[in-house]
Design an enzyme around this catalytic site. Structure first.
Site, PDB file in Angstrom:
ATOM      1  N   GLY A  14       0.833  -1.201   0.000  1.00 12.46           N
ATOM      2  CA  GLY A  14       0.000   0.000   0.000  1.00 12.46           C
ATOM      3  C   GLY A  14       0.868   1.250   0.000  1.00 12.46           C
ATOM      4  O   GLY A  14       1.846   1.324   0.739  1.00 12.46           O
ATOM      5  N   ARG A  75       0.644  -4.864  -5.199  1.00 10.71           N
ATOM      6  CA  ARG A  75       0.670  -6.039  -4.321  1.00 10.71           C
ATOM      7  C   ARG A  75       0.841  -7.204  -5.283  1.00 10.71           C
ATOM      8  O   ARG A  75      -0.119  -7.619  -5.923  1.00 10.71           O
ATOM      9  CB  ARG A  75      -0.640  -6.168  -3.547  1.00 10.71           C
ATOM     10  CG  ARG A  75      -0.880  -4.993  -2.601  1.00 10.71           C
ATOM     11  CD  ARG A  75      -1.978  -5.311  -1.632  1.00 10.71           C
ATOM     12  NE  ARG A  75      -2.408  -4.129  -0.911  1.00 10.71           N
ATOM     13  CZ  ARG A  75      -1.769  -3.626   0.144  1.00 10.71           C
ATOM     14  NH1 ARG A  75      -0.677  -4.195   0.591  1.00 10.71           N
ATOM     15  NH2 ARG A  75      -2.245  -2.552   0.742  1.00 10.71           N
ATOM     16  N   ASP A 106       4.565  -4.866   6.012  1.00  9.44           N
ATOM     17  CA  ASP A 106       4.705  -6.238   6.471  1.00  9.44           C
ATOM     18  C   ASP A 106       4.813  -7.241   5.310  1.00  9.44           C
ATOM     19  O   ASP A 106       5.667  -8.135   5.323  1.00  9.44           O
ATOM     20  CB  ASP A 106       3.462  -6.545   7.315  1.00  9.44           C
ATOM     21  CG  ASP A 106       3.721  -7.704   8.237  1.00  9.44           C
ATOM     22  OD1 ASP A 106       4.818  -7.754   8.810  1.00  9.44           O
ATOM     23  OD2 ASP A 106       2.827  -8.562   8.335  1.00  9.44           O
ATOM     24  N   THR A 128       4.271   2.052   5.796  1.00  6.29           N
ATOM     25  CA  THR A 128       2.868   1.631   5.718  1.00  6.29           C
ATOM     26  C   THR A 128       2.077   2.437   6.740  1.00  6.29           C
ATOM     27  O   THR A 128       2.569   2.650   7.855  1.00  6.29           O
ATOM     28  CB  THR A 128       2.658   0.129   6.008  1.00  6.29           C
ATOM     29  OG1 THR A 128       1.274  -0.099   6.325  1.00  6.29           O
ATOM     30  CG2 THR A 128       3.489  -0.383   7.171  1.00  6.29           C
ATOM     31  N   ASP A 130      -0.271   1.483   8.404  1.00  5.75           N
ATOM     32  CA  ASP A 130      -0.838   0.632   9.466  1.00  5.75           C
ATOM     33  C   ASP A 130       0.009   0.563  10.743  1.00  5.75           C
ATOM     34  O   ASP A 130      -0.476   0.135  11.774  1.00  5.75           O
ATOM     35  CB  ASP A 130      -1.024  -0.804   8.951  1.00  5.75           C
ATOM     36  CG  ASP A 130      -2.002  -0.876   7.804  1.00  5.75           C
ATOM     37  OD1 ASP A 130      -2.809   0.062   7.662  1.00  5.75           O
ATOM     38  OD2 ASP A 130      -1.955  -1.856   7.046  1.00  5.75           O
ATOM     39  N   ASP A 132       2.304  -1.579  11.301  1.00  3.58           N
ATOM     40  CA  ASP A 132       2.174  -2.992  11.672  1.00  3.58           C
ATOM     41  C   ASP A 132       3.440  -3.809  11.404  1.00  3.58           C
ATOM     42  O   ASP A 132       3.376  -5.019  11.229  1.00  3.58           O
ATOM     43  CB  ASP A 132       0.967  -3.630  10.949  1.00  3.58           C
ATOM     44  CG  ASP A 132       1.155  -3.673   9.437  1.00  3.58           C
ATOM     45  OD1 ASP A 132       2.108  -3.058   8.928  1.00  3.58           O
ATOM     46  OD2 ASP A 132       0.345  -4.328   8.764  1.00  3.58           O
ATOM     47  N   ARG A 174      -5.527  -2.587   8.851  1.00  2.00           N
ATOM     48  CA  ARG A 174      -5.414  -4.044   8.693  1.00  2.00           C
ATOM     49  C   ARG A 174      -5.598  -4.718  10.049  1.00  2.00           C
ATOM     50  O   ARG A 174      -6.649  -4.567  10.639  1.00  2.00           O
ATOM     51  CB  ARG A 174      -4.087  -4.427   8.032  1.00  2.00           C
ATOM     52  CG  ARG A 174      -4.171  -5.740   7.266  1.00  2.00           C
ATOM     53  CD  ARG A 174      -2.843  -6.125   6.690  1.00  2.00           C
ATOM     54  NE  ARG A 174      -2.466  -5.315   5.555  1.00  2.00           N
ATOM     55  CZ  ARG A 174      -2.749  -5.623   4.285  1.00  2.00           C
ATOM     56  NH1 ARG A 174      -3.392  -6.724   4.003  1.00  2.00           N
ATOM     57  NH2 ARG A 174      -2.362  -4.850   3.311  1.00  2.00           N
TER      58      ARG A 174
END
Ligand code: F6P
Length: 324
Positions: A14, A75, A106, A128, A130, A132, A174
């Site tokens: 992303g 992706r 990730d 990202t 997120d 994450d 996410r």
């Protein structure tokens, strides 16, 4: 130690605000060290199809303020397949690439761990919205995304208050709740539904709204992280159990776009420059990370085994106290 003369640079997964600043800092730092930078378009897809351009300072000089990524992203389903990773590695060898620098999250890290098996020297910058990537306290794009979500929710709240409604706002992240936590706390949400803490019941939320309704409040805000529960089902339950009109807003991709914040531009520049520093020191297969506000790096294999899917507990406890 093999001298680094030519690197490939890509962005993957992303898009995240700040990716362009990282690209800019990589190109400036590399060129200063006499390293040529081959920009790879569309992430791993471009590695497989060898869709590239040698980057110049002019290509990246004025991109700090641009959202998205000038290198585009993807992706890549194909990159999950060893056959295509071998093609990508062959492309790198044929084009005399000594290392890959990538900006991604990730999924990109997982790709990097597999790609390393093809003998590629791989440096990853965590980017990202997120937040994450477990080994780092910061990932590029989070600050801008959290601010964008917060500003959007402020606006939704204005309408919610005017109509005496409950707004249920779904944000991205996410499997992580950081965007929800920060945007929810920043907008004085009455409830923040987080993947790390979700107990599967709407009762706490509806009970709290009923209590506040009895105290004379007439509008409510619930921020829910994507994927935790169905935002519409939550809004329907709030309406059934409390009688309060409830509306859902899904913020979606608005959170990924827009001009990067100062924090994202600065951290991206630092991480970009640091990735080249790692290569100049002759180190291989590292991920750049932030710990206690300082730049560090981990072996990518080690990084993937770091499990840290808890929220900052002080931030979380405080968000609960502030919902009372
Ligand atoms: O980049 C992170 C993210 O925006 C997540 O928050 C979200 O779940 C996902 O990407 C959406 O991905 P896509 O762009 O493939 O729809």
């Amino acid at each position: 130690m093999k001298e680094i003369k030519r690197i490939a640079l890509l962005t993957s997964g992303g898009d995240a605000p700040g990716m362009n600043s990282a690209v800019r800092a990589v190109v400036f730092s590399a060129m200063k060290a006499g390293i040529e930078v081959v920009g790879v378009y569309r992430g791993y897809e471009g590695l497989i199809d060898w869709e590239t351009k040698v980057l110049t300072l002019d290509d990246v000089r004025n991109i700090n303020n641009q959202g998205g990524t000038i290198l585009f992203t993807s992706r890549s389903e194909r990159f999950l397949n060893k056959k295509y990773r071998e093609i990508a590695a062959q492309n790198l060898r044929e084009n005399n690439i000594d290392a890959v620098v990538a900006v991604g999250g990730d999924g990109t890290l997982r790709g990097a761990v597999e790609f390393r098996k093809e003998g590629v020297n791989y440096i990853l910058i965590p980017g990202t919205i997120d937040r994450d990537v477990a080994c780092t306290e910061y990932t590029l794009g989070f600050d801008t995304a959290a601010n964008t979500a917060m500003e959007a929710i402020d606006r939704i709240r204005d309408s919610s208050v005017s109509h005496g409604r409950c707004s249920v706002v779904e944000v991205m992240g996410r499997k992580r709740g950081y965007i929800a936590l920060w945007a929810g706390m920043g907008t004085s949400a009455d409830a923040i539904v987080l993947p790390e803490k979700w107990d599967g019941s709407y009762d706490n939320i509806t009970d709290a709204i009923k209590r506040r309704h009895a105290d004379g409040r007439n509008s409510y805000l619930v921020v829910v992280a994507e994927g935790v529960t169905d935002a519409q089902a939550l809004a329907d339950t709030i309406r059934e159990k409390t009688g309060i009109e409830s509306r859902v807003s899904v913020l979606g991709y608005i959170q990924r776009g827009g001009q990067p914040s100062a924090k994202d531009r600065m951290y991206a520049s630092l991480m970009g420059a640091y990735s080249i520093e790692i290569l100049l020191q002759g180190r291989q297969n590292r991920i750049v990370a932030i710990k206690n506000d300082r730049l560090i790096d981990y072996d990518i294999e080690e990084a993937i085994n770091i499990n840290n899917n808890q929220l900052d507990s002080f931030q979380y406890e405080l968000s609960l106290m502030l919902q009372e």
